[in-house]
Write an enzyme that holds these catalytic residues in place. Sequence first.
Site, PDB file in Angstrom:
ATOM      1  N   ALA A  40     -20.042   5.757  39.988  1.00 34.60           N
ATOM      2  CA  ALA A  40     -19.140   4.632  40.238  1.00 34.60           C
ATOM      3  C   ALA A  40     -19.947   3.428  40.658  1.00 34.60           C
ATOM      4  O   ALA A  40     -20.990   3.547  41.284  1.00 34.60           O
ATOM      5  CB  ALA A  40     -18.129   4.993  41.316  1.00 34.60           C
ATOM      6  N   GLY A  42     -19.365  -0.625  42.280  1.00 36.10           N
ATOM      7  CA  GLY A  42     -18.464  -1.581  42.889  1.00 36.10           C
ATOM      8  C   GLY A  42     -19.179  -2.891  43.095  1.00 36.10           C
ATOM      9  O   GLY A  42     -20.321  -3.062  42.673  1.00 36.10           O
ATOM     10  N   GLY A  43     -18.514  -3.812  43.768  1.00 27.73           N
ATOM     11  CA  GLY A  43     -19.099  -5.114  43.962  1.00 27.73           C
ATOM     12  C   GLY A  43     -20.353  -5.092  44.809  1.00 27.73           C
ATOM     13  O   GLY A  43     -21.197  -5.972  44.692  1.00 27.73           O
ATOM     14  N   MET A  44     -20.506  -4.093  45.658  1.00 27.30           N
ATOM     15  CA  MET A  44     -21.617  -4.080  46.602  1.00 27.30           C
ATOM     16  C   MET A  44     -22.579  -2.916  46.422  1.00 27.30           C
ATOM     17  O   MET A  44     -23.635  -2.908  47.034  1.00 27.30           O
ATOM     18  CB  MET A  44     -21.078  -4.045  48.044  1.00 27.30           C
ATOM     19  CG  MET A  44     -20.291  -5.265  48.415  1.00 27.30           C
ATOM     20  SD  MET A  44     -21.310  -6.751  48.411  1.00 27.30           S
ATOM     21  CE  MET A  44     -20.050  -7.994  48.672  1.00 27.30           C
ATOM     22  N   ASP A 171      -8.908   4.229  58.387  1.00 25.79           N
ATOM     23  CA  ASP A 171      -8.544   4.363  56.967  1.00 25.79           C
ATOM     24  C   ASP A 171      -8.110   5.801  56.671  1.00 25.79           C
ATOM     25  O   ASP A 171      -8.566   6.416  55.704  1.00 25.79           O
ATOM     26  CB  ASP A 171      -9.729   3.963  56.087  1.00 25.79           C
ATOM     27  CG  ASP A 171      -9.312   3.653  54.651  1.00 25.79           C
ATOM     28  OD1 ASP A 171      -8.101   3.463  54.419  1.00 25.79           O
ATOM     29  OD2 ASP A 171     -10.184   3.611  53.774  1.00 25.79           O
TER      30      ASP A 171
END
Length: 545
Positions: A40, A42-44, A171
């Site tokens: 995966a 992601g942006g970071m 979370d």
Amino acid sequence: MPENLLYFVPVGSAAQDEELQDDLQGSVTLGRYRLVSPLAKGGMGVIYLARQEGDAGFMRPAVIKRLRPDIGIDDKMVELFMREARILSRLQHPGIVGVLDFAVEEGCHVMALEYVAGYHAGLWSRYARKRGQDVDPNLMIYVVAQVLDALDYVHTRTDEAGEPLVIVHRDVTPSNVLIDREGQVKLLDFGIARSEEEATKDASERSIKGKFSYIAPETLDGYPPSTSGDLYSCGVMLHALLWGRNYFLASTPAETLRRVLAGDLPPLEGHVAGAPPGIDEFVKQATARNPEDRFLTAAEMGTELRKLLSLDERSVAKQLQAEAKDLYQPERLPALLKQATLEDRDSLWRNYVPSTPPEKLASSAPPPPAAAKSSKLPLAVAAVAVVALSGVIAGLATRPSVEQNIVIDQSSRARGGSPGPVVIPPVPPDMTPTSAMDSSGDEEASPGPTKMRPPGGSLSASFGQSIPALRSCYELHANEDTPGQLRVRLSIGVDGLVEDALITPRRMPAPLLDCLTRVSESARFGPQSEPVRFTLPLTFRTTGG
């Protein structure tokens, strides 16, 4: 969002998705973890399936979570990543996915985590709903009770001097609760966790983190996160698992907020088969609007929850183990929900043969600002043999979440003052999605609507309804250096939901990139005859400041 480092994409398509191909496959990081496959992005950062290698053919799976130094990660992002590692290093509990190692290696922040061979609890509920059934209340009550045991450990953990750390997870959702093939329950993802004292003292950060439909109302009012908020999330999660979806989750953030603040969850008794007497009263107390009306501790809440079991706990544990082994057969849950099978995952790390096995992870990118020195940070748990398998990967086969972890900045509030306004990019009134899915796999947030078809059958015209919200992202987060031209690449499933949204270029303020991604993922299209991918170029005028 900065704290939501990575969204997950289906592992079954990763090998075919050019966006997930990675030159680091086969490399070795932290001296002993071979990167088998990127799972995966992601942006970071990037998540890899990896394996720990040793002498005499020793191998075991692991998950590597790695920040991307090529996108100019800021100091705050690095600190959040390191804070997650520090918190996990203090937690050694069978019900918590642990960290194995952490280091700053050639400018790259790298974390090694346990791998868990299983699926998250939200998929159990979704599987039952897809089959027109209710989940067994005993099983879900047992699962949530196990989570409360883990939270009790987290909330009461002390430092070396015996002082309470009072760590708040922030979370607690079905997608962060894993059930492995042996029926073991594990809590994961401490990426936005922090101590209660730290949250209270840090006046510089007044932000909401988590998923709106699981966040305690007082947090939405601007008060610091607390252990009581975690208990509230457990109550919402229990109701969502039994009801089949999170009732609070609506098609827009504003409606979700309204439902959360109203706090009216529909009764389970008489509507869910096998729901035990007293469960509605339990959920009502767990999700009380006033924190003082909730259970005092996770231990107390777990004790009261166990009283609702209709069988002794040991029998329910055996039942969960048997159900997991049966449910995880390739032709059952994986086939119906289009998940990667556990057998495929095992084969991937066991049988991987690197074409040119380099001995070390190389990075030509410049180090992030907080990594001026290359330093090894050994963790206490690194020396502990961990048998359980990692949790991050258990979510990798799910589709990306529409309701991502939310970070909505608020104005600073002095202690005892009133909270600042919550800023939400507006959603056009004519954008009426028919369903929403959060990371627990919840679908059909509002009952009854029919599928919306794109105007004139045009995907681009349908996506045009998101333009005002995208423009709001620019107005809120752009600066004078932000590029005004971007491309949005969307992967759309046959159900018309966005499975993946990639925004390029990536070099833009992290809050802007995250806002654009969240809005793009929330777009709705009509049913498709087959999965489709398309790219739109967009131009925005930026005024800076």
